[in-house]
Structure formats: structure tokens, C-alpha cells
Design an enzyme around this catalytic site. Sequence first.
Site, short mmCIF file in Angstrom:
data_model
loop_
_atom_site.label_atom_id
_atom_site.label_comp_id
_atom_site.label_asym_id
_atom_site.label_seq_id
_atom_site.Cartn_x
_atom_site.Cartn_y
_atom_site.Cartn_z
N HIS A 161 0.82 -1.21 0.00
CA HIS A 161 0.00 0.00 0.00
C HIS A 161 0.85 1.26 0.00
O HIS A 161 0.33 2.37 0.00
CB HIS A 161 -0.93 -0.01 1.22
CG HIS A 161 -2.09 0.92 1.12
ND1 HIS A 161 -2.30 1.95 2.02
CD2 HIS A 161 -3.10 1.00 0.23
CE1 HIS A 161 -3.39 2.61 1.69
NE2 HIS A 161 -3.90 2.05 0.61
N LYS B 228 3.20 4.37 -1.18
CA LYS B 228 3.33 5.24 -2.35
C LYS B 228 4.66 5.98 -2.21
O LYS B 228 4.75 7.01 -1.53
CB LYS B 228 2.18 6.25 -2.44
CG LYS B 228 0.83 5.62 -2.81
CD LYS B 228 0.09 5.13 -1.60
CE LYS B 228 -1.29 4.60 -1.98
NZ LYS B 228 -1.99 4.01 -0.82
N ASP C 97 17.50 8.90 -8.25
CA ASP C 97 18.96 9.03 -8.14
C ASP C 97 19.46 8.92 -6.70
O ASP C 97 20.53 9.43 -6.38
CB ASP C 97 19.43 10.37 -8.73
CG ASP C 97 19.22 10.45 -10.23
OD1 ASP C 97 19.01 9.39 -10.86
OD2 ASP C 97 19.26 11.56 -10.78
N HIS D 233 -8.98 10.86 0.77
CA HIS D 233 -8.02 9.77 0.67
C HIS D 233 -6.78 10.04 1.52
O HIS D 233 -5.84 9.25 1.53
CB HIS D 233 -7.62 9.56 -0.80
CG HIS D 233 -6.96 8.24 -1.04
ND1 HIS D 233 -5.60 8.11 -1.24
CD2 HIS D 233 -7.47 6.98 -1.10
CE1 HIS D 233 -5.30 6.83 -1.42
NE2 HIS D 233 -6.40 6.13 -1.34
N LYS E 61 -4.09 10.48 4.58
CA LYS E 61 -3.66 9.76 5.79
C LYS E 61 -2.61 10.64 6.47
O LYS E 61 -1.40 10.37 6.38
CB LYS E 61 -3.05 8.41 5.43
CG LYS E 61 -3.95 7.48 4.59
CD LYS E 61 -3.64 7.61 3.14
CE LYS E 61 -4.26 6.51 2.29
NZ LYS E 61 -5.68 6.34 2.38
N ASP F 273 -0.21 19.63 18.01
CA ASP F 273 0.37 20.84 18.60
C ASP F 273 1.18 21.65 17.59
O ASP F 273 2.40 21.89 17.79
CB ASP F 273 1.25 20.47 19.80
CG ASP F 273 0.44 19.93 20.98
OD1 ASP F 273 -0.78 20.16 20.99
OD2 ASP F 273 1.04 19.28 21.86
#
Length: 409
Positions: A115, A117, A122, A314, A316, A321
Site C-alpha cells: 500500500h 506510495k 537518483d 483519501h 492519511k 500541537d
Amino acid sequence: MRYGPPLRDGHQIRLIEGGQAYFEALVSALEQARSQVHIETYIFDFHGAAAMVAEALERAALRGLRVWVVVDGVGTPSLPPEWRERFVRAGVEWRVYSPLGTLGLLIPSRWRRLHRKLCVIDGHLAFCGGINILDDWYDPHHGTLAQPRLDFAVCARGALVQQMQETMAQLWWRIQGVRHVRQQQFPEAFSSFRAAGLHLPWTRDDAHALDGRLVAKAGLLLRDNVLYRSQIERAYLKAIGAARHEIVIANAYFLPGRRLRKALIHAAQRGVRVRLLLQGRYEYFMQYHAARPVYGVLLAAGIEIHEYEASFLHAKVAVIDPNNERPWATVGSSNLDPLSLLLAREANVVVADKAFAQQLYQRLHSAIVQQSKPVLAELDLQRAWHQRWRDRLAFGLMRLALFLSGNRY
């Protein structure tokens, strides 16, 4: 107790909102790439703006760069024939993580998905977040969207890039090893598995330096089924436990386990303002309904729940603080649900930088105030019986699925 690697100084971290901005930043970096590109994603789609990333990868391979792409077997089981041919001609190396095979998801071990991404260019510049290679205005299940989905990523330079490239290289060589074993190419399999345990030196250069000074303190959090089984959850627990004023969490699929629920409730009880920005649109039966049974106990503790309505959520991400001298923020792929915290390979970047935390906080605050509706405790209790029945059914099915996979939550 391990809560994750210590955060290190000397990073440049730039917040990116939305697929369009992410694709533009990614393509710009790919055009400057000189040696190697490695990308992992759950979904690699070729509609609309997402095609610009595929085209940039193709051009990079044609320039002689080594281009590695890993996708998940559920999110992206196969390529369109046209793009399969184009990638083969260009020399883009493409692998599918855990293909489903004949029985598909009926086998519990296949619920463990890729899952993450991630992208490393380089060995010098990295991208991490929740954004798939998928056009903001398009959904594979719902078609064209009226508004773009809300999601975030970061572009990073600094010490965490090395850790990111090594974990991606290790997965690549393990996939290669399994492939060789299935083809009964055992010497090649041995070499691949051996490579998975070695440090891979990649070319470094300063062509991809971001604007600004290396000032942010940051680190990479991983979740897998070997070394990092609970690193992301523990980092959240530690940060929530240290919160003094405000917690803002935006999560697409929110079903926290007992420890996370208690941590949020204890924070609210000691006077911390806790706000949750959650999915307000119906997307999947399990994720939408299974989360509902935990709303009541959170609302009763004084936790604010807001459902995002402008489009699909979508994101996450979280901010704790933001106005303190020691803020905490995270952007990544991990939801706060059992699929992410117990089964999937995930990656989050944690940032302890006031300017970054305030920027993310302002965007989430705006989304809560302008694009969401609050969930009121009295209305939640008055939901129709058939809706509450679906909630309990989904919650029970989720617990059963976890039991069959060998996990407790």
C-alpha cells in the site's frame, strides 16, 4: 518499546496537496533524473493526468536510466496492453507485488498488500504520501468526480531518502527472487535474495536540490510483517500521548484499535482538543460501515468528528500541537484501520517542523470548516436501524477477517 527511528535534522520537506501538483512535481524530477528511478504504488492508472507520469517514466528509460516500478496485485493487477508494449520497448522494468492468482483474496495470506506510495530518484530525492498514480478527478469505481479527492504527499531531501531507497531495493530483489524460484532458476533466486540483504549504492548528485535550507527534523516510518510490524501505530501512540493542546487527524479509512481509541480518549479527557476528519462519502461497504460503531464512544469522550463531503477523502495525515516549539506531523499511506496497521506494507514520513506543521494544519482546518459536516452524538444515536445493522455486520466481518488472518485488533 520502539516507537520508530529517531528524527534527524537536515531535511528539506515540501508538502504537496492533490494528484495534479504531485504529478507535476514528480514529472519535473523525472525529467532531471540521471541514473535510476524506483517507484512503488498501490494503483497505477493511465487515465487523464496520471498518464503524464507514465510518459515521464517511459522517457527516462529511453534516455538510458534504469526504471523500476512495483505495483500491488489488487490495486493494479495488470497494465493496459498499449502501455505494456510501450514500457517493454522503452525498457521500464515492471513488477506486480503478490499477484492474486486463481483463488484471489480467498487466501488470507494474500490480504497482505503493498500500500506504500514511494518514489526515489537518483538516491537523492524522495516522494512519500497517500497519492496513487491516479487522476484526482477520476475513480475506477465511480467514474468522473465532481471535485478532486483530498490527499497529500511530501517531497523530501535528506537522510530519510537513503532508508527509503534501501527498503524499496530490498522489496524489488525479494520479488525478483520469488519470480526466479517459480521459474526454477535457483542460482538467480539465490543472487536476488542475497542482493535484498545488501546495501545498494546509488548515484547521488545535487541536481534535485529543493529550494531552501536543510532545516526540518524528519524520519521515515515503515510497516511490514517482519521488522516493522507496529512502528507506525506506536509512533501515533507516542505522539498522541505527548499532545498538550490539539490533535487533528485526517484519515480515509478510520477504525482504530483499542490502544489508539484509548489514547485519543485519554487525550480528550486531559483537555486536548481532538478533531477527526473522516470519509463522508460512501466508497466501500466494509470501510464505511465498520468505522461507525466506534463513533459513539469517541463522541462521548468529547472528540470531534467531521465528515468530508466535498469529494472522496483519501488523506492519511495528522498534526499535533502545530503552534508549539515541538510539533508533530505525519504524511503517508497508512490509514488508522486494521488493514493498514496489521496487514499492509505502509510508509509515512514524520516531520517535526513548525512551518510544515502549521501549513498542514491550516489546510486541514479549512477542510473541516468549509468542506465537512460535524457528526453530532444525538444524530448518530438516531441512525436508522438498517444502517446500524449494516454497521455491526461490517464490524463483525472485519473482526472475522482479522481472526482468519491470524491477527487480533
